[in-house]
Write a protein that holds these residues in place. Structure first.
Motif, PDB file in Angstrom:
ATOM      1  N   THR A 194       2.984   1.407   3.285  1.00 57.18           N
ATOM      2  CA  THR A 194       1.574   1.364   3.695  1.00 57.18           C
ATOM      3  C   THR A 194       0.854   0.322   2.839  1.00 57.18           C
ATOM      4  O   THR A 194       1.031   0.296   1.623  1.00 57.18           O
ATOM      5  CB  THR A 194       0.920   2.751   3.499  1.00 57.18           C
ATOM      6  N   ASN A 210      -5.205   3.894   0.459  1.00 60.73           N
ATOM      7  CA  ASN A 210      -3.936   3.814  -0.276  1.00 60.73           C
ATOM      8  C   ASN A 210      -4.096   3.002  -1.559  1.00 60.73           C
ATOM      9  O   ASN A 210      -4.464   1.834  -1.527  1.00 60.73           O
ATOM     10  CB  ASN A 210      -2.861   3.187   0.619  1.00 60.73           C
ATOM     11  N   ARG A 265       0.740   8.321   4.437  1.00 63.65           N
ATOM     12  CA  ARG A 265       1.115   7.065   3.782  1.00 63.65           C
ATOM     13  C   ARG A 265       2.598   7.048   3.418  1.00 63.65           C
ATOM     14  O   ARG A 265       3.205   8.071   3.105  1.00 63.65           O
ATOM     15  CB  ARG A 265       0.271   6.800   2.524  1.00 63.65           C
ATOM     16  N   ALA A 310       3.389   3.544   7.971  1.00 60.30           N
ATOM     17  CA  ALA A 310       3.024   4.915   7.613  1.00 60.30           C
ATOM     18  C   ALA A 310       3.953   5.882   8.356  1.00 60.30           C
ATOM     19  O   ALA A 310       4.722   5.457   9.215  1.00 60.30           O
ATOM     20  CB  ALA A 310       1.574   5.225   7.948  1.00 60.30           C
TER      21      ALA A 310
END
Lengths: 390, 305
Positions: B148, B166, B144, B136
């Motif tokens: 990620t 995510n 993100r 990240a």
């Protein structure tokens, strides 16, 4: 001495870059810069130029490659224009902040939208605050000679700033003119090999591009500004030295044409200067005392030289191929600032002309003169198509 | 010079070319990884670095932790700057003076710097690119990136009524690097320091572009206990979520095997706050199952079993 050749502007510039012995070249193709970098790659392919030529995937990387090369101690060169120039801007500020003496040709072209590949000077003007020295060429002989001077200015150990040589796209780059090309021997005599004081090497492991907080950042900008001012002397000295060796003088920070006794003076930069000189001759024949002042060094901006040259005139007419939208003519306002607080202030009119390749003809300039005589302290566009703005 | 010789993992002596006194957080995987990379590479290198935690915590003026020549320029151009460094060494006849190592975080490598990296790999520069993958944008506050992992909570992929974190799978960055036809691609983890050192040493003997991606836990962003950095990193490998392998000329030549019976992904997820939301409701179990499937696919794809 060199030889005089009837040659395209881009090719003349490429050949001059060649005799400057750049050790790393990196560029990305964009019209109308292409002929310069194509010819340089030909020189490399033919073995006439020993350099590492790095074909990159974007202008951002072209500027980053020359940044890394210069920091490692190599003489480095790139060229771009317009959108490519804008993509480079982040790196351009970085190069100046890191005090790397890289040379770039900015072939001047309009910026999008609407997309337009023709000449104006909005691209380089947009990076006027980047810390690059900006020189503007009037014709191809000057554009060619200016590159040799640029390396010498940039690599001066008291300067160590990047230099951008600006030349009008197509108008200069694609025009053929008789050019006196600089021989390798003469170039070597003028420009010694680049020997940086600090560069990346394991024997003296230095850190470049470190983070500087509020306790030191301002001082880095202070030194950039101080060096910019100091570079005025160096730019003048290098022009004089060039004159001495080659017999050609294109001006130092500025150049003047029939300004000494003039009542009216045009101020501009780039290829329009040639047209203006013709107008001056024409008007002088009619008894008008008129002249031209060419801004050769736009950054640093030579306020004192301009004031000295123009403090006797009644009227200044600034012509420029860029605009600060929401404010007006950039150069016109900077010329106005030259006279702030001075005992005598000439009338100063500013005109935006030739954007996106709009022709600047003798008639355009006649229109400007007529308007300037009849109005005062105005800034306006000249040469608009009335049918399109109704 | 503040170089000292310290006793490293498995009693191996290594140079600390990344001097102590920098400002990385406690338990920082990236600081450890960078130290190991430099230690293995030795003094005769020039390193570039992308903007990010590593640059920030090691170079606050007037100090620098770098005992080797170092250059940071911008976020997205570490690979391009390294290309320029390498081209200059060649042009100046100094190519035997130093090996070039480019560095970046996962954002600087797989997102904003991907184009410059692709250019560097395609052009065949003799550079080792090291991606410190902490999954990240940690330097800006845990947003993100393309690396990620799935269902991971970050500040721009938060958990909520309509979100499990995510939405996207981790980008196959080693695969992208390998697709350039480069001679050496490898992944590694701070859980196995000796492995990092071996891979760096090996990569530096191979001419041309090399890509090494090192899994580097970030206790702050992963919401894991700083003293568990090595354990977390080890579990990522043991569950199959972070395949560690070497790929030479496009073919996988070596992998770190997972133990049998395999470690369920819960073991890895439950010690990190960034996955804590998955354990809050029965529906979270379905998400954990999806993550288990990612691990299973990795085990099969890379032959980790």
């Amino acid at each position: 001495m060199g030889t005089t050749t009837f040659i395209e502007g881009s090719i003349a510039v490429a050949k001059t870059i060649g005799v400057c012995r750049p050790q790393v070249i990196s560029a990305y193709p964009i019209t109308p810069q292409t002929h310069i970098v194509e010819h340089l790659s030909e020189l490399v392919a033919e073995g006439e130029l020993k350099t590492e030529y790095v074909n990159v995937e974007s202008e951002h990387s072209a500027a980053s490659v020359v940044l890394g090369a210069s920091a490692t101690g190599a003489r480095a060169y790139t060229a771009t224009t317009s959108q490519g120039f804008l993509l480079m801007i982040e790196v351009l500020f970085n190069i100046a902040g890191m005090r790397l003496p890289i040379i770039m040709t900015c072939v001047n072209r309009a910026v999008s939208a609407p997309i337009n590949i023709w000449n104006d000077q909005q691209d380089s003007l947009t990076a006027r605050d980047s810390g690059w020295i900006q020189l503007y060429a009037e014709d191809n002989q000057e554009a060619s000679d200016m590159h040799l001077q640029a390396f010498k200015i940039a690599e001066n150990k008291d300067i160590m700033l990047p230099v951008m040589v600006c030349m009008d796209g197509f108008v200069l780059t694609h025009s053929f003119e008789p050019i006196e090309l600089i021989s390798q021997e003469d170039a070597d005599k003028f420009l010694p090999p680049y020997k940086p004081q600090y560069y990346l090497n394991p024997k003296n492991p230095l850190s470049f591009g470190t983070m500087v907080g509020p306790d030191g950042y301002m001082e880095t900008r202070y030194f950039l500004e101080k060096t910019m001012r100091d570079s005025q002397q160096v730019i003048s000295d290098v022009a004089a030295e060039f004159h001495n060796q080659f017999g050609r003088f294109h001006g130092g920070l500025i150049d003047t044409y029939k300004v000494e006794d003039a009542t009216h003076v045009f101020v501009a930069m780039g290829s329009v200067i040639g047209t203006l000189k013709d107008i001056v001759d024409e008007q002088r024949a009619k008894g008008q005392k008129i002249g031209v002042l060419k801004i050769r060094s736009y950054r640093p901006f030579p306020k004192d030289e301009i004031y000295k040259a123009l403090n006797h005139v009644r009227e200044i007419i600034v012509l420029e191929k860029a605009i600060s939208l929401g404010y007006g003519g950039i150069l016109a306002n900077e010329i106005k600032s030259v006279f702030y607080g001075k005992p005598k202030t000439p009338k100063i009119n500013g005109y935006i002309i030739g954007l996106g390749g709009r022709d600047i003809t003798i008639d355009t300039i006649h229109h400007v003169i007529k308007d300037a005589v009849n109005t005062s302290f105005e800034e306006k566009f000249i040469g608009l198509n009335e049918a399109l703005i109704k | 010079m503040t170089t000292t010789t310290v006793t490293g993992p498995k009693e191996q002596a290594c140079d600390t070319l990344l001097a102590a006194g920098h400002t990385a957080c406690t338990g920082c995987g990236e600081a450890l990884a960078a130290k190991l990379v430099l230690g293995a590479a030795g003094r005769d290198i020039i390193v570039t670095d992308a903007t990010g935690c590593l640059e920030v915590f090691t170079t606050r003026f007037p100090q620098s932790s770098w005992e080797v020549p170092f250059i940071h320029s911008l976020f997205e151009n570490s690979a391009a700057v390294a290309s320029g460094v390498e081209a200059a060494l060649k042009a100046l006849g100094r190519q035997n003076e130093a090996k070039v190592i480019a560095q970046g975080g996962d954002g600087g490598t797989a997102d904003i710097g991907l184009q410059a990296l692709s250019g560097m790999l395609e052009r065949g520069h003799n550079v080792l690119y090291v991606c410190y993958d902490n999954e990240a944008y940690m330097n800006t506050g845990v947003q993100r990136s393309g690396l990620t992992p799935f269902d991971c909570m970050t500040t721009t992929s938060p958990y909520g009524e309509y979100s499990w974190g995510n939405k996207h799978n981790k980008k196959d960055m080693p695969g992208i690097a390998a697709a350039h036809g480069i001679p050496y691609v490898a992944t590694a983890s701070v859980a196995f320091p000796k492995d990092i050192e071996n891979k760096v040493k090996k990569a530096l003997t191979i001419p041309g572009p090399k890509y090494l991606q090192i899994h580097s836990p970030c206790p702050l962003g992963w919401r894991s206990n700083p003293h568990l950095t090595i354990k977390v990193a080890k579990l990522a490998i043991e569950t199959g979520l972070y395949p560690v392998f070497e790929m030479e000329n496009g073919k996988i030549t070596k992998v770190r095997k997972v133990k049998t019976p395999k470690t369920p992904v819960e073991e890895y997820l439950k010690i990190q706050g960034r996955f804590a939301h998955l354990f809050k409701s029965p529906k979270g179990q379905e998400e954990i199952q999806k993550i288990q499937e990612i691990a299973d696919r990795n085990i099969e794809k890379y032959g980790l079993a």
